[in-house]
Enzyme design. Structure first.
Site, PDB file in Angstrom:
ATOM      1  N   ARG A 186       0.798  -1.335  -0.432  1.00  0.00           N
ATOM      2  CA  ARG A 186       0.249  -0.490  -0.031  1.00  0.00           C
ATOM      3  C   ARG A 186       1.240   1.005  -0.130  1.00  0.00           C
ATOM      4  O   ARG A 186       1.742   1.818  -0.895  1.00  0.00           O
ATOM      5  CB  ARG A 186      -0.966   0.123   1.309  1.00  0.00           C
ATOM      6  CG  ARG A 186      -1.830  -1.300   1.118  1.00  0.00           C
ATOM      7  CD  ARG A 186      -2.441  -1.403  -0.495  1.00  0.00           C
ATOM      8  NE  ARG A 186      -3.380  -2.387  -0.349  1.00  0.00           N
ATOM      9  CZ  ARG A 186      -3.645  -2.515  -1.935  1.00  0.00           C
ATOM     10  NH1 ARG A 186      -4.097  -2.079  -2.724  1.00  0.00           N
ATOM     11  NH2 ARG A 186      -4.839  -3.801  -1.377  1.00  0.00           N
TER      12      ARG A 186
ATOM     13  N   LYS B  92       5.408  -5.997   7.293  1.00  0.00           N
ATOM     14  CA  LYS B  92       4.976  -6.792   5.411  1.00  0.00           C
ATOM     15  C   LYS B  92       6.069  -6.623   4.409  1.00  0.00           C
ATOM     16  O   LYS B  92       5.956  -4.974   4.066  1.00  0.00           O
ATOM     17  CB  LYS B  92       3.988  -6.629   5.749  1.00  0.00           C
ATOM     18  CG  LYS B  92       3.773  -7.904   4.173  1.00  0.00           C
ATOM     19  CD  LYS B  92       1.707  -7.357   3.346  1.00  0.00           C
ATOM     20  CE  LYS B  92       1.456  -8.242   2.235  1.00  0.00           C
ATOM     21  NZ  LYS B  92      -0.252  -8.517   2.252  1.00  0.00           N
TER      22      LYS B  92
ATOM     23  N   CYS C  48      -5.962 -27.200   0.349  1.00  0.00           N
ATOM     24  CA  CYS C  48      -6.438 -25.833  -0.038  1.00  0.00           C
ATOM     25  C   CYS C  48      -6.092 -26.180  -1.231  1.00  0.00           C
ATOM     26  O   CYS C  48      -5.387 -26.389  -1.558  1.00  0.00           O
ATOM     27  CB  CYS C  48      -5.850 -24.323   0.425  1.00  0.00           C
ATOM     28  SG  CYS C  48      -6.123 -22.847  -0.834  1.00  0.00           S
TER      29      CYS C  48
ATOM     30  N   CYS D 134      -7.928 -23.351  -5.674  1.00  0.00           N
ATOM     31  CA  CYS D 134      -9.067 -22.753  -6.792  1.00  0.00           C
ATOM     32  C   CYS D 134      -9.033 -21.295  -6.653  1.00  0.00           C
ATOM     33  O   CYS D 134      -9.975 -21.050  -8.023  1.00  0.00           O
ATOM     34  CB  CYS D 134     -10.310 -23.400  -7.205  1.00  0.00           C
ATOM     35  SG  CYS D 134     -11.493 -23.543  -5.034  1.00  0.00           S
TER      36      CYS D 134
ATOM     37  N   CYS E 202     -13.515 -18.183  -2.065  1.00  0.00           N
ATOM     38  CA  CYS E 202     -12.218 -16.614  -1.351  1.00  0.00           C
ATOM     39  C   CYS E 202     -12.047 -15.683  -1.930  1.00  0.00           C
ATOM     40  O   CYS E 202     -12.783 -14.653  -1.730  1.00  0.00           O
ATOM     41  CB  CYS E 202     -11.028 -17.626  -1.286  1.00  0.00           C
ATOM     42  SG  CYS E 202     -10.076 -17.911  -1.889  1.00  0.00           S
TER      43      CYS E 202
END
Length: 370
Positions: A167, A214, A343, A346, A350
């Site tokens: 961001r 991050k 998971c 796909c 989500c």
């Protein structure tokens, strides 16, 4: 069998009971449903949940730490997660979206002349001129607010904060997006100044608080991501953050490209493999001794155990996998790894659910987790 996964770790000053972290995720759910989703993930045995996109300014998207209601919402979340023996981290976030620029697209979206798929690249095109043109005095006010928001987060019950290095932080750091000619632009040291000031503001306010960062990396050849820094810039960028007060790194691909790059499906041409972003951990590990958390398509406990055991990463962050099966950590701990709902990447319920404004869900919902 999974001794490293289930071993405790000092993660930048915070003791985690194991090596599994729920990665920061925009869930797009009603708040009560989101609290229950995160409580359930905590009950499944992960060591820490990172709550994504906690605004650092009083006016932002999502619950605000600055309002009585928002503060109470975060406090209730902390109590729910702590009640399951899980730590909680606030991802301090400042959007780089130009709200004025967004307004001009609303008529096109409302009349469906602009699709949701077309809107994202249009908004991304506005980021560079927006952060390039922000007055320096406004930039400094934003970076200072990271310290205030961190204080409020701790008061609300968070155990740690993560400075969102994508961001606005990532856009300032990127030579592709930052075209400023003042102290926030040009050289890497100048482009890193926003991130350094944000971390420093937290450190001044809370000298002992663990600060995760991050860290987003832009890839070339082939090109993916537009924010963040190049691998070649990490030897200069990482020490700047360490000196500012960062105690650990959460490493992934930079944003401001396609969502299917940062949330890649199994058929992605470059990031379809298990541990798809760990190459960026490899680069960061070469320039820091601080703990590094890896992320990206982690589903297989055997693979995760090996990456942790060999020191390629110190923690494993998962989002889609813990949404698919919140009990992944408990099942690896209890010898039931064969019962994990893996998971399949796909992206149907989500990412698809988020894009359809229905919230993040999973194709496994309604099925038993045993």
């Amino acid at each position: 069998m999974y001794e490293t996964i289930n071993s405790p770790l000092n993660y930048g000053g915070l003791t985690l009971k194991n090596r599994i972290i729920f990665a920061p995720t925009t869930l797009g759910l009603p708040w009560e449903e989101q609290v229950e989703r995160l409580r359930r993930i905590a009950a499944g045995g992960c060591a820490m949940i990172i709550v994504g996109d906690v605004p650092v300014l009083p006016h932002g998207f999502g619950p605000s730490l600055y309002t009585k209601k928002g503060f109470a919402q975060y406090r209730a979340l902390a109590e729910a997660v702590h009640g399951e023996g899980c730590k909680l981290c606030a991802q301090l976030h400042q959007s780089d979206a130009d709200l004025k620029a967004m307004l001009k697209y609303i008529p096109g979206v409302m009349t469906k002349r602009i699709s949701k798929e077309e809107l994202r690249p249009l908004l991304n095109q506005q980021v560079s001129p927006y952060i390039t043109g922000l007055p320096a005095e406004k930039v400094k006010k934003i970076t200072e607010s990271f310290g205030t928001a961190a204080e409020l987060a701790v008061q609300a019950g968070f155990d740690m904060v993560q400075v969102h290095g994508d961001r606005m932080c990532g856009s300032f750091a990127s030579s592709l997006m930052n075209h400023r000619t003042d102290e926030y632009g040009g050289s890497l040291e100048n482009r890193a100044r926003f991130a350094v000031e944000a971390v420093s503001a937290v450190r001044r306010s809370l000298p002992e608080l663990p600060i995760d960062f991050k860290l987003v990396v832009r890839q070339e050849e082939p090109h993916y991501g537009n924010a963040g820094v190049l691998e070649s810039e990490l030897p200069e960028f990482v020490p700047l953050l360490e000196r500012a007060g960062v105690t650990s790194f959460h490493v992934t691909l930079a944003n401001h490209g396609e969502l299917t790059d940062t949330i890649p499906p199994a058929n992605h041409p470059a990031f379809g493999m298990e541990g798809c972003f760990l190459r960026f951990c490899d680069a960061v590990k070469q320039v820091t001794h601080l703990p590094v958390c890896g992320v990206g398509g982690l589903t297989n406990p055997d693979f995760v155990e090996e990456q942790l055991r060999t020191g390629r990463m110190d923690c494993a962050a998962m989002s889609r996998q813990l949404i698919a099966d919140p009990d992944w950590p408990a099942k690896t701990r209890d010898g039931r790894a064969d019962a994990i709902h893996r998971c399949v990447r796909c992206n149907r319920a989500c990412l698809g659910g988020m894009m359809a404004h229905q919230g993040v869900h999973c194709i496994y919902e309604g099925k038993t987790n045993d």
